[in-house]
Design a protein around this motif. Structure first.
Motif, mmCIF file in Angstrom:
data_model
loop_
_atom_site.group_PDB
_atom_site.id
_atom_site.type_symbol
_atom_site.label_atom_id
_atom_site.label_comp_id
_atom_site.label_asym_id
_atom_site.label_seq_id
_atom_site.Cartn_x
_atom_site.Cartn_y
_atom_site.Cartn_z
ATOM 1 N N UNK A 45 -6.840 9.029 0.010
ATOM 2 C CA UNK A 45 -7.520 10.155 0.637
ATOM 3 C C UNK A 45 -6.537 11.316 0.696
ATOM 4 N N UNK A 46 -6.967 12.472 0.220
ATOM 5 C CA UNK A 46 -6.143 13.684 0.274
ATOM 6 C C UNK A 46 -6.825 14.668 1.215
ATOM 7 N N UNK A 47 -6.069 15.192 2.178
ATOM 8 C CA UNK A 47 -6.604 16.145 3.150
ATOM 9 C C UNK A 47 -6.095 17.542 2.823
ATOM 10 N N UNK A 48 -7.005 18.512 2.854
ATOM 11 C CA UNK A 48 -6.603 19.894 2.603
ATOM 12 C C UNK A 48 -7.466 20.847 3.404
ATOM 13 N N UNK A 49 -6.984 22.061 3.542
ATOM 14 C CA UNK A 49 -7.657 23.090 4.330
ATOM 15 C C UNK A 49 -8.311 24.130 3.436
ATOM 16 N N UNK A 50 -9.532 24.504 3.830
ATOM 17 C CA UNK A 50 -10.222 25.641 3.232
ATOM 18 C C UNK A 50 -10.572 26.542 4.409
ATOM 19 N N UNK A 51 -9.719 27.517 4.664
ATOM 20 C CA UNK A 51 -9.876 28.329 5.877
ATOM 21 C C UNK A 51 -9.581 27.459 7.077
ATOM 22 N N UNK A 52 -10.523 27.363 8.008
ATOM 23 C CA UNK A 52 -10.353 26.533 9.204
ATOM 24 C C UNK A 52 -10.944 25.130 9.035
ATOM 25 N N UNK A 53 -11.531 24.856 7.883
ATOM 26 C CA UNK A 53 -12.185 23.574 7.640
ATOM 27 C C UNK A 53 -11.235 22.607 6.944
ATOM 28 N N UNK A 54 -11.141 21.378 7.461
ATOM 29 C CA UNK A 54 -10.360 20.323 6.815
ATOM 30 C C UNK A 54 -11.311 19.538 5.914
ATOM 31 N N UNK A 55 -10.940 19.432 4.646
ATOM 32 C CA UNK A 55 -11.736 18.713 3.655
ATOM 33 C C UNK A 55 -10.959 17.514 3.143
ATOM 34 N N UNK A 73 -5.769 20.705 -3.855
ATOM 35 C CA UNK A 73 -5.056 21.931 -4.209
ATOM 36 C C UNK A 73 -3.689 21.935 -3.506
ATOM 37 N N UNK A 74 -2.589 21.982 -4.243
ATOM 38 C CA UNK A 74 -1.255 21.853 -3.634
ATOM 39 C C UNK A 74 -0.979 22.828 -2.491
ATOM 40 N N UNK A 75 -1.389 24.069 -2.625
ATOM 41 C CA UNK A 75 -1.097 25.065 -1.585
ATOM 42 C C UNK A 75 -1.889 24.807 -0.307
ATOM 43 N N UNK A 76 -2.989 24.059 -0.399
ATOM 44 C CA UNK A 76 -3.851 23.800 0.755
ATOM 45 C C UNK A 76 -3.688 22.402 1.330
ATOM 46 N N UNK A 77 -2.924 21.546 0.663
ATOM 47 C CA UNK A 77 -2.787 20.149 1.078
ATOM 48 C C UNK A 77 -2.077 20.045 2.420
ATOM 49 N N UNK A 78 -2.652 19.192 3.311
ATOM 50 C CA UNK A 78 -2.027 18.975 4.615
ATOM 51 C C UNK A 78 -1.639 17.521 4.837
ATOM 52 N N UNK A 79 -1.960 16.633 3.906
ATOM 53 C CA UNK A 79 -1.545 15.242 4.050
ATOM 54 C C UNK A 79 -2.352 14.289 3.196
ATOM 55 N N UNK A 80 -2.000 13.023 3.308
ATOM 56 C CA UNK A 80 -2.683 11.974 2.574
ATOM 57 C C UNK A 80 -2.779 10.739 3.443
ATOM 58 N N UNK A 81 -3.666 9.837 3.038
ATOM 59 C CA UNK A 81 -3.904 8.644 3.828
ATOM 60 C C UNK A 81 -4.465 7.563 2.940
ATOM 61 N N UNK A 82 -4.608 6.355 3.520
ATOM 62 C CA UNK A 82 -5.215 5.207 2.852
ATOM 63 C C UNK A 82 -6.428 4.784 3.660
ATOM 64 N N UNK A 83 -7.567 4.564 2.998
ATOM 65 C CA UNK A 83 -8.746 3.949 3.642
ATOM 66 C C UNK A 83 -8.867 2.536 3.091
#
Length: 86
Positions: A45-55, A73-83
């Motif tokens: 799972x890759x987490x990233x921001x689009x404005x104020x929304x976390x996708x 998107x590298x500039x918007x990435x805020x973290x990663x996880x495992x499900x």
């Protein structure tokens, strides 16, 4: 004389959810996951921001013996996880 029919219950195989799971970041924007044991499946799972929304972007569900990967998107990435499941 009638004989009663007995039932035999087969023991279910032991199972354990995926264990030893961790995300790695092989290059900017990428998340790869691997689990060292257990049964079931996992996905990256890759987490990233689009404005104020976390996708989230998701990798494919794979067994513990395989790796799952996804990208953000590298500039918007805020973290990663495992499900995990199963």
């Amino acid at each position: 004389m009638a004989l009663g029919a007995g039932t035999l219950a087969a023991a279910a195989p032991a199972s354990a959810a995926p264990v030893g799971c961790r995300p790695t970041y092989p290059y900017s924007g990428a998340v790869t996951t691997y689990c060292s044991g257990g049964t079931g499946e996992h996905r990256a799972v890759c987490l990233y921001r689009d404005g104020q929304t976390v996708l989230k972007n998701f990798g494919a569900w794979v067994p513990t013996t395989a790796s799952s990967s996804t990208w953000c998107p590298p500039a918007s990435m805020i973290g990663g996880n495992v499900e995990t499941r199963g």
